[in-house]
Design a protein around this motif. Structure first.
Motif, PDB file in Angstrom:
ATOM      1  N   ALA A   1      -2.962 106.385 -21.467  1.00 51.76           N
ATOM      2  CA  ALA A   1      -3.634 106.710 -20.206  1.00 51.76           C
ATOM      3  C   ALA A   1      -2.704 107.360 -19.187  1.00 51.76           C
ATOM      4  N   GLN A   2      -3.259 108.341 -18.475  1.00 49.52           N
ATOM      5  CA  GLN A   2      -2.609 108.939 -17.301  1.00 49.52           C
ATOM      6  C   GLN A   2      -3.662 109.030 -16.210  1.00 49.52           C
ATOM      7  N   TYR A   3      -3.207 109.052 -14.979  1.00 46.75           N
ATOM      8  CA  TYR A   3      -4.135 108.990 -13.861  1.00 46.75           C
ATOM      9  C   TYR A   3      -4.032 110.261 -13.033  1.00 46.75           C
ATOM     10  N   ALA A   4      -5.059 111.090 -13.111  1.00 44.93           N
ATOM     11  CA  ALA A   4      -5.069 112.325 -12.332  1.00 44.93           C
ATOM     12  C   ALA A   4      -5.861 112.083 -11.048  1.00 44.93           C
TER      13      ALA A   4
ATOM     14  N   GLN B   1      -3.391 110.359  -6.122  1.00 45.69           N
ATOM     15  CA  GLN B   1      -2.817 110.615  -4.798  1.00 45.69           C
ATOM     16  C   GLN B   1      -3.862 111.100  -3.805  1.00 45.69           C
TER      17      GLN B   1
ATOM     18  N   LEU C   1      -5.891 108.203  -2.607  1.00 42.34           N
ATOM     19  CA  LEU C   1      -5.187 107.249  -1.756  1.00 42.34           C
ATOM     20  C   LEU C   1      -4.856 107.838  -0.384  1.00 42.34           C
TER      21      LEU C   1
ATOM     22  N   VAL D   1      -7.233 101.183  -4.648  1.00 41.75           N
ATOM     23  CA  VAL D   1      -7.305 101.442  -6.082  1.00 41.75           C
ATOM     24  C   VAL D   1      -6.635 100.296  -6.835  1.00 41.75           C
ATOM     25  N   HIS D   2      -7.321  99.798  -7.819  1.00 38.85           N
ATOM     26  CA  HIS D   2      -6.766  98.774  -8.707  1.00 38.85           C
ATOM     27  C   HIS D   2      -6.722  99.358 -10.116  1.00 38.85           C
ATOM     28  N   LEU D   3      -5.531  99.462 -10.645  1.00 35.01           N
ATOM     29  CA  LEU D   3      -5.380  99.915 -12.030  1.00 35.01           C
ATOM     30  C   LEU D   3      -5.108  98.687 -12.893  1.00 35.01           C
ATOM     31  N   TYR D   4      -5.757  98.646 -14.052  1.00 33.86           N
ATOM     32  CA  TYR D   4      -5.683  97.440 -14.869  1.00 33.86           C
ATOM     33  C   TYR D   4      -4.506  97.446 -15.838  1.00 33.86           C
ATOM     34  N   GLY D   5      -3.811  98.558 -15.908  1.00 32.81           N
ATOM     35  CA  GLY D   5      -2.618  98.581 -16.743  1.00 32.81           C
ATOM     36  C   GLY D   5      -2.908  98.621 -18.234  1.00 32.81           C
TER      37      GLY D   5
ATOM     38  N   ILE E   1      -7.110 110.306 -17.971  1.00 33.84           N
ATOM     39  CA  ILE E   1      -7.012 111.229 -19.101  1.00 33.84           C
ATOM     40  C   ILE E   1      -5.893 110.754 -20.037  1.00 33.84           C
TER      41      ILE E   1
ATOM     42  N   LEU F   1      -0.303 110.814 -12.462  1.00 37.05           N
ATOM     43  CA  LEU F   1       0.657 109.733 -12.616  1.00 37.05           C
ATOM     44  C   LEU F   1       0.598 109.180 -14.029  1.00 37.05           C
TER      45      LEU F   1
ATOM     46  N   ASP G   1      -1.350  95.990  -8.002  1.00 38.27           N
ATOM     47  CA  ASP G   1      -2.604  96.755  -7.880  1.00 38.27           C
ATOM     48  C   ASP G   1      -2.532  98.087  -8.622  1.00 38.27           C
TER      49      ASP G   1
ATOM     50  N   ASN H   1      -0.300  98.606 -10.986  1.00 35.59           N
ATOM     51  CA  ASN H   1       0.344  98.306 -12.255  1.00 35.59           C
ATOM     52  C   ASN H   1       1.739  98.933 -12.372  1.00 35.59           C
TER      53      ASN H   1
END
Lengths: 384, 384
Positions: free
Chosen positions: A326-329, A332, A335, A342-346, A383, B4, B29, B31
């Motif tokens: 996983a990557q987070y597009a 930013q 936020l 935002v809570h990312l579950y890892g 993504i 990210l 939050d 991770n």
């Protein structure tokens, strides 16, 4: 206990997913020592727990050995070995929720019978042993279309549910024990989270309203509080409290309901643990659902469930077309907005529609919160 | 970085006390993978960190080896080995704050000279090499009483500070390098936390007001926002921003100030990290000081510092007369009240006035929040 000693603040949690993660985050405020059992060494809780045990929560010996480590045990997923929990209970452990309640809730058929027995409104239903029985009823024209077929034990997050619209669907039915129920003409889907402690005190959160993703059958937006009349809100709350009292349950119960087009409220299903429909309580209510559960577990008076601010919660799901690391597009950009949490579950791996995180948007104005939530949903993409 | 990747979200933290703990809670939050270095294996962060290293943060080799593990490094205490940080910086690591800034701030003499050089208002002062020099000045009647003597390098949490009221105090002075400064006629003590990122954007929290415990010289109540005029608030904010810009610092800076009876604002001292005067931001502001620091570190736009609700923060200190394994009396009674958030730091041992936790009280009404804070302070007792 009027004076809390650190050794009293110890908790064993079955399951190390996102609900466990947020429970552990809440537990950190009071420095509760948390032990977590999960089969996945890379689960959300693995690094957050005081002690992480990698193992199956559906295996008797594993659960029993794990549960021995703490006086208080809870779950973040229903599908755990309840025989082991019953044995631990016999030996004096306190289990939240009680394993007998878990056994009712794990089986959708037993759950529906429980509502019937306790006069809790729910859609009419019929229990069937297998798909052949259903095919027979269909061929005998004893059922009105459309109806819903629900597997008794295989369902989770919208899986194990099938809408049968006509005889043409009869070839592709769910096998095994199941129930069929009327397809409700739904105006809105609501949920109420309610807590009950050992003294029998109850406290319920304001009802929330869910908008589902049309394909994935997962909650996409959650509006808190629900946009319903005071009468509907009061009735939903009354039913939620009636339900947790019927179970005589200690802990928190998420009661998912249909508000029908006729204005009836019917209980759809319940979850005896923190729930997706209560994520927003972290930022939007005085007491989060996670802290409320800890209060039940540790004999701390229930906290206020009042709303601090209107909120909209949006699930952050794995984007279609991406499977892998996983990557987070767009994080930013999200936020940058005021009131976006935002809570990312890892979770290491993403796949389409996997719950990878959520965002809660708080705002003074409900419409603006909803509009911002739509922007957030379109901005953040998980993504690979 | 617009997308990210989990491997980008890695942070090394020097120090594992309560500030580190709350930073890790905020990091959870998103991770963020946190590595913590602290000499105490039972420190607040030991179980919360992804990786905990037990070792001295003042030892070059230990800090250097530890810092190698992550591209981004921060601190929760100033007294760390800055030579090791400088070496890590040379090797491309990003350090928050810069080790050169830490060296200025760690030395109260250098800090005062920095204010003088940068035209930041502060009480007049004189630097002295040792107590003998001071005794000479006193005997020559070159100093006006009362004045304050501050050790350049030994001070922390009110230690290393001495009020000299007359020649009779000259026998019992602080030894070593120190400064003497005018005893300011204080109307209020204020603090402003300000953040600055790599782009040079700054964002400051509304000024807060501190009430100190008369004996322990630790903040007892913190009122957020401060009860001051808009003019005073604007001036305090202007000075805080001027200070962080003078340092060209990336990260967060807590600027502690005196509002004098004449209405002047003088900078007392600064801390280049999360600070006791910002604990309330977890519940009371849109972005907590901890998350704001993470935003600086990971290149995420600074978050809104606006107030969600008025708050009062009360430190939970070890009760007098108790030294040993900590227990918490009265916690349940506190948690019965709406809007009371208790944070326990998980320190095993209590002693009089040790910071064992804090409570934040949020309320629509500032007076009611303050009144409830007084009740909370009298209700919760850390005993042994």
């Amino acid at each position: 206990m009027d004076t809390l000693r650190p050794q009293d603040l110890k908790l064993a949690v079955l399951g190390g997913g996102q609900l466990g993660k947020m429970l552990l985050e809440a537990a950190s405020d009071w420095n509760i020592e948390c032990h977590v059992l999960d089969p996945d060494p890379e689960c959300s809780c693995a690094h957050l727990a005081h002690h992480f045990v990698c193992g199956s929560f559906s295996d008797f010996d594993t659960v029993y050995a794990f549960g021995k480590n703490a006086d208080r045990i809870t779950i973040e997923i229903e599908h755990v070995n309840t025989d082991a929990l019953r044995q631990l209970k016999k030996e004096g452990k306190r289990i939240f929720p009680d394993p007998d309640i878990l056994d009712i809730i794990k089986d959708k058929g037993k759950q529906k019978l429980f509502y019937e027995d306790n006069e809790i409104p729910t859609a009419s239903f019929m229990l069937l042993d297998n798909a052949d029985e259903l095919r027979e009823l269909i061929s005998e024209q004893k059922l009105n279309f459309p109806f819903v077929q629900k597997s008794c034990t295989a369902g989770y997050d919208g899986k194990g549910v099938k809408i049968v619209r006509g005889p043409q669907d009869a070839k592709d039915l769910l096998e095994g024990e199941h129930l069929v129920e009327d397809l409700v003409d739904v105006e809105k889907e609501l949920a109420v989270i309610v807590a009950r402690n050992a003294d029998g005190d109850t406290m319920s959160y304001p009802p929330v309203e869910m908008e589902f993703h049309p394909e994935a059958n997962l909650v996409e937006f959650l509006l808190a509080p629900a946009h319903v009349s005071d009468t509907v809100a009061a009735e939903a709350t009354r039913i939620a409290i009636k339900t947790i009292e019927a179970f005589q349950m200690e802990g928190i119960l998420a009661v998912e309901m249909f508000l029908t087009k006729k204005g009836e409220i019917l209980v759809n299903e319940v979850a005896p643990r923190p729930h997706n429909s209560g994520h927003h309580t972290i930022e939007a209510n005085y007491t989060s659902q996670y802290q409320q559960l800890l209060r039940c577990i540790f004999g701390i008076p229930l906290g206020s469930t009042a709303t601090r601010t209107v909120a909209v919660m949006v699930n952050i799901l794995g984007a279609e077309g991406y499977t892998g690391d996983a990557q987070y597009a767009g994080l930013q950009a999200c936020l940058q907005q005021e009131g976006v949490y935002v809570h990312l579950y890892g979770k290491k791996k993403t796949k389409p529609f996997r719950k990878m995180g959520h965002a809660t948007i708080v705002h003074q104005d409900a419409k603006k919160a909803r509009a911002l939530a739509a922007v957030i949903k379109d901005t953040i993409k998980v993504i690979s």
